[in-house]
Design a protein around this motif. Structure first.
Motif, PDB file in Angstrom:
ATOM      1  N   LEU A 100       0.842  -1.191   0.000  1.00  0.00           N
ATOM      2  CA  LEU A 100       0.000   0.000   0.000  1.00  0.00           C
ATOM      3  C   LEU A 100       0.878   1.242   0.000  1.00  0.00           C
ATOM      4  N   VAL A 101       0.328   2.330  -0.513  1.00  0.00           N
ATOM      5  CA  VAL A 101       0.944   3.646  -0.384  1.00  0.00           C
ATOM      6  C   VAL A 101      -0.073   4.573   0.250  1.00  0.00           C
ATOM      7  N   PHE A 102       0.316   5.225   1.349  1.00  0.00           N
ATOM      8  CA  PHE A 102      -0.555   6.123   2.098  1.00  0.00           C
ATOM      9  C   PHE A 102      -0.304   7.562   1.646  1.00  0.00           C
ATOM     10  N   MET A 103      -1.399   8.334   1.490  1.00  0.00           N
ATOM     11  CA  MET A 103      -1.270   9.667   0.916  1.00  0.00           C
ATOM     12  C   MET A 103      -2.070  10.706   1.702  1.00  0.00           C
ATOM     13  N   ASN A 104      -1.375  11.793   2.095  1.00  0.00           N
ATOM     14  CA  ASN A 104      -2.098  12.945   2.631  1.00  0.00           C
ATOM     15  C   ASN A 104      -1.868  14.123   1.688  1.00  0.00           C
ATOM     16  N   GLU A 105      -2.138  15.335   2.135  1.00  0.00           N
ATOM     17  CA  GLU A 105      -2.047  16.465   1.210  1.00  0.00           C
ATOM     18  C   GLU A 105      -0.608  16.867   0.883  1.00  0.00           C
ATOM     19  N   LEU A 106       0.352  16.374   1.660  1.00  0.00           N
ATOM     20  CA  LEU A 106       1.729  16.826   1.520  1.00  0.00           C
ATOM     21  C   LEU A 106       2.694  15.791   0.965  1.00  0.00           C
ATOM     22  N   ALA A 116       7.861  -4.322  -6.771  1.00  0.00           N
ATOM     23  CA  ALA A 116       7.774  -4.121  -8.221  1.00  0.00           C
ATOM     24  C   ALA A 116       6.457  -3.462  -8.643  1.00  0.00           C
ATOM     25  N   TYR A 117       5.342  -3.831  -8.002  1.00  0.00           N
ATOM     26  CA  TYR A 117       4.052  -3.242  -8.367  1.00  0.00           C
ATOM     27  C   TYR A 117       4.052  -1.728  -8.122  1.00  0.00           C
ATOM     28  N   ILE A 118       4.652  -1.313  -7.004  1.00  0.00           N
ATOM     29  CA  ILE A 118       4.721   0.121  -6.707  1.00  0.00           C
ATOM     30  C   ILE A 118       5.608   0.827  -7.720  1.00  0.00           C
ATOM     31  N   HIS A 119       6.755   0.243  -7.998  1.00  0.00           N
ATOM     32  CA  HIS A 119       7.657   0.827  -8.994  1.00  0.00           C
ATOM     33  C   HIS A 119       6.958   1.003 -10.333  1.00  0.00           C
ATOM     34  N   ASP A 120       6.328  -0.062 -10.829  1.00  0.00           N
ATOM     35  CA  ASP A 120       5.707  -0.022 -12.155  1.00  0.00           C
ATOM     36  C   ASP A 120       4.562   0.979 -12.213  1.00  0.00           C
ATOM     37  N   THR A 145      -5.544   6.113  -0.463  1.00  0.00           N
ATOM     38  CA  THR A 145      -4.509   5.093  -0.312  1.00  0.00           C
ATOM     39  C   THR A 145      -4.482   4.285  -1.598  1.00  0.00           C
ATOM     40  N   LEU A 146      -3.296   3.902  -2.007  1.00  0.00           N
ATOM     41  CA  LEU A 146      -3.131   3.078  -3.202  1.00  0.00           C
ATOM     42  C   LEU A 146      -2.927   1.632  -2.779  1.00  0.00           C
ATOM     43  N   LEU A 147      -3.717   0.758  -3.337  1.00  0.00           N
ATOM     44  CA  LEU A 147      -3.588  -0.684  -3.122  1.00  0.00           C
ATOM     45  C   LEU A 147      -2.997  -1.294  -4.384  1.00  0.00           C
ATOM     46  N   PHE A 148      -1.987  -2.142  -4.214  1.00  0.00           N
ATOM     47  CA  PHE A 148      -1.303  -2.723  -5.360  1.00  0.00           C
ATOM     48  C   PHE A 148      -1.594  -4.216  -5.422  1.00  0.00           C
ATOM     49  N   CYS A 149      -2.439  -4.582  -6.396  1.00  0.00           N
ATOM     50  CA  CYS A 149      -2.804  -5.982  -6.581  1.00  0.00           C
ATOM     51  C   CYS A 149      -3.298  -6.170  -8.007  1.00  0.00           C
ATOM     52  N   PRO A 150      -3.211  -7.386  -8.547  1.00  0.00           N
ATOM     53  CA  PRO A 150      -3.742  -7.648  -9.890  1.00  0.00           C
ATOM     54  C   PRO A 150      -5.262  -7.492  -9.914  1.00  0.00           C
ATOM     55  N   ASP A 151      -5.790  -7.288 -11.091  1.00  0.00           N
ATOM     56  CA  ASP A 151      -7.221  -7.037 -11.277  1.00  0.00           C
ATOM     57  C   ASP A 151      -8.094  -8.130 -10.676  1.00  0.00           C
ATOM     58  N   TYR A 172      -1.724  -2.775 -11.983  1.00  0.00           N
ATOM     59  CA  TYR A 172      -1.284  -3.224 -10.662  1.00  0.00           C
ATOM     60  C   TYR A 172      -1.793  -2.355  -9.521  1.00  0.00           C
ATOM     61  N   SER A 173      -2.575  -1.313  -9.796  1.00  0.00           N
ATOM     62  CA  SER A 173      -2.893  -0.376  -8.713  1.00  0.00           C
ATOM     63  C   SER A 173      -4.338   0.100  -8.729  1.00  0.00           C
ATOM     64  N   VAL A 174      -4.867   0.301  -7.527  1.00  0.00           N
ATOM     65  CA  VAL A 174      -6.247   0.733  -7.310  1.00  0.00           C
ATOM     66  C   VAL A 174      -6.257   1.895  -6.320  1.00  0.00           C
ATOM     67  N   ASP A 175      -7.036   2.943  -6.616  1.00  0.00           N
ATOM     68  CA  ASP A 175      -7.277   4.014  -5.653  1.00  0.00           C
ATOM     69  C   ASP A 175      -8.299   3.539  -4.626  1.00  0.00           C
ATOM     70  N   ILE A 176      -8.044   3.827  -3.355  1.00  0.00           N
ATOM     71  CA  ILE A 176      -9.013   3.568  -2.290  1.00  0.00           C
ATOM     72  C   ILE A 176      -9.540   4.906  -1.802  1.00  0.00           C
ATOM     73  N   LEU A 177     -10.862   5.089  -1.910  1.00  0.00           N
ATOM     74  CA  LEU A 177     -11.531   6.320  -1.485  1.00  0.00           C
ATOM     75  C   LEU A 177     -12.584   5.996  -0.442  1.00  0.00           C
ATOM     76  N   PRO A 178     -13.020   6.990   0.331  1.00  0.00           N
ATOM     77  CA  PRO A 178     -14.191   6.766   1.173  1.00  0.00           C
ATOM     78  C   PRO A 178     -15.382   6.372   0.299  1.00  0.00           C
ATOM     79  N   ALA A 179     -16.245   5.523   0.794  1.00  0.00           N
ATOM     80  CA  ALA A 179     -17.406   5.076   0.021  1.00  0.00           C
ATOM     81  C   ALA A 179     -18.186   6.280  -0.504  1.00  0.00           C
ATOM     82  N   GLY A 180     -18.508   6.239  -1.784  1.00  0.00           N
ATOM     83  CA  GLY A 180     -19.250   7.337  -2.396  1.00  0.00           C
ATOM     84  C   GLY A 180     -18.394   8.488  -2.854  1.00  0.00           C
ATOM     85  N   GLY A 181     -17.103   8.422  -2.589  1.00  0.00           N
ATOM     86  CA  GLY A 181     -16.219   9.499  -3.009  1.00  0.00           C
ATOM     87  C   GLY A 181     -16.078   9.540  -4.521  1.00  0.00           C
ATOM     88  N   SER A 182     -16.046  10.741  -5.079  1.00  0.00           N
ATOM     89  CA  SER A 182     -15.901  10.894  -6.524  1.00  0.00           C
ATOM     90  C   SER A 182     -15.545  12.339  -6.841  1.00  0.00           C
TER      91      SER A 182
END
Length: 256
Positions: A100-106, A116-120, A145-151, A172-182
């Motif tokens: 996983l990769v965790f992301m805030n505003e900074l 390798a999945y994160i690199h790619d 948060t970014l989740l790295f897994c095959p489809d 290799y990667s999926v965005d994770i958002l709060p439910a209903g986020g768009s």
């Protein structure tokens, strides 16, 4: 100002080489000269496109697919990931060997030192593998948060964690958002600060995270390189990003 135009970044403002076409830059300048308000709506973090905002002289943006909204350099809305279900998801991902990769505003931090999945995935955006800081999520509000897994392994997370929305953006990667986020939800928050009617709002996009946005605004424009599902949802399909699709669409829509 009587019109408002939102632009996605990757595959929309930026071409397949992650560069800004000259005609696209000119189009944004011409819009501003004509009194059309311009903003960005992206899945990217704010720190990932500071230079682009400066180059285009854009000061309002929707980041993290609607979870972090800024109007004229002022933060007007945030919607962080719920911490308890996120911690459960992290545990399951660790069991399955999915980083996983965790992301805030900074910034962004990984829970794996070298994968390798994160690199790619991040290399496709021209970013390097982030520093490893597995406990970053414990002391920071996260907006994505970014989740790295095959489809084929994504469905497990969708079924197990209804607290989140999952949007694939890379093999290799999926965005994770709060439910209903768009992006559409973020646009609504910005509209609360402006005096526009939704029928006077335009949006350009190409990816699966643009679906709700193109449906919500008055005129949704899909790039020629857009995902087929996005083209089906759009009011108008323009040329490929590499073929000056933004400029051509704005001309045909009478905005230039």
């Amino acid at each position: 100002m009587s019109k408002l135009v939102f632009f996605d970044i990757d595959g929309t403002l930026l071409d397949h080489d992650k560069t800004l076409p000259a005609k696209t830059k000119e189009a944004v300048r011409l819009l501003r000269d004509k009194g059309v308000y311009t903003a960005i709506a992206t899945g990217r973090a704010p720190f990932m496109y500071e230079d682009l905002r400066k180059e285009l002289d854009i000061h309002s943006f929707i980041s993290y697919n609607g979870q972090y909204v800024v109007f004229e350099n002022e933060v007007i809305y945030v919607n962080p990931l719920p911490p308890d279900p996120l911690e459960r998801l992290i545990g399951k991902a660790q069991e399955k060997g999915h980083p996983l990769v965790f992301m805030n505003e900074l910034t962004m931090k990984a829970n794996h030192s070298d994968h390798a999945y994160i690199h790619d995935s991040l290399a496709s955006l021209k970013f390097a593998h982030p520093e490893s800081l597995p406990d970053f999520y414990k002391d920071n509000e996260l907006y994505q948060t970014l989740l790295f897994c095959p489809d084929e392994q994504e469905r497990f997370y969708e079924e197990t964690f209804p607290e989140f929305t999952f949007i694939r953006w890379h093999p290799y990667s999926v965005d994770i958002l709060p439910a209903g986020g768009s992006k559409a939800a973020g646009i609504k928050k910005m509209m609360e600060k402006l005096h526009f009617k939704m029928e006077d709002v335009y949006a350009f996009g190409d990816g699966l995270n643009d679906k709700e946005m193109l449906e919500e605004v008055g005129t949704g424009v899909a790039m020629g390189n857009a995902h087929p599902l996005i083209k089906a949802k759009a009011d108008f399909v323009t040329a490929d990003v590499a073929e000056d699709g933004i400029y051509l669409a704005l001309e045909k829509l009478g905005l230039l």
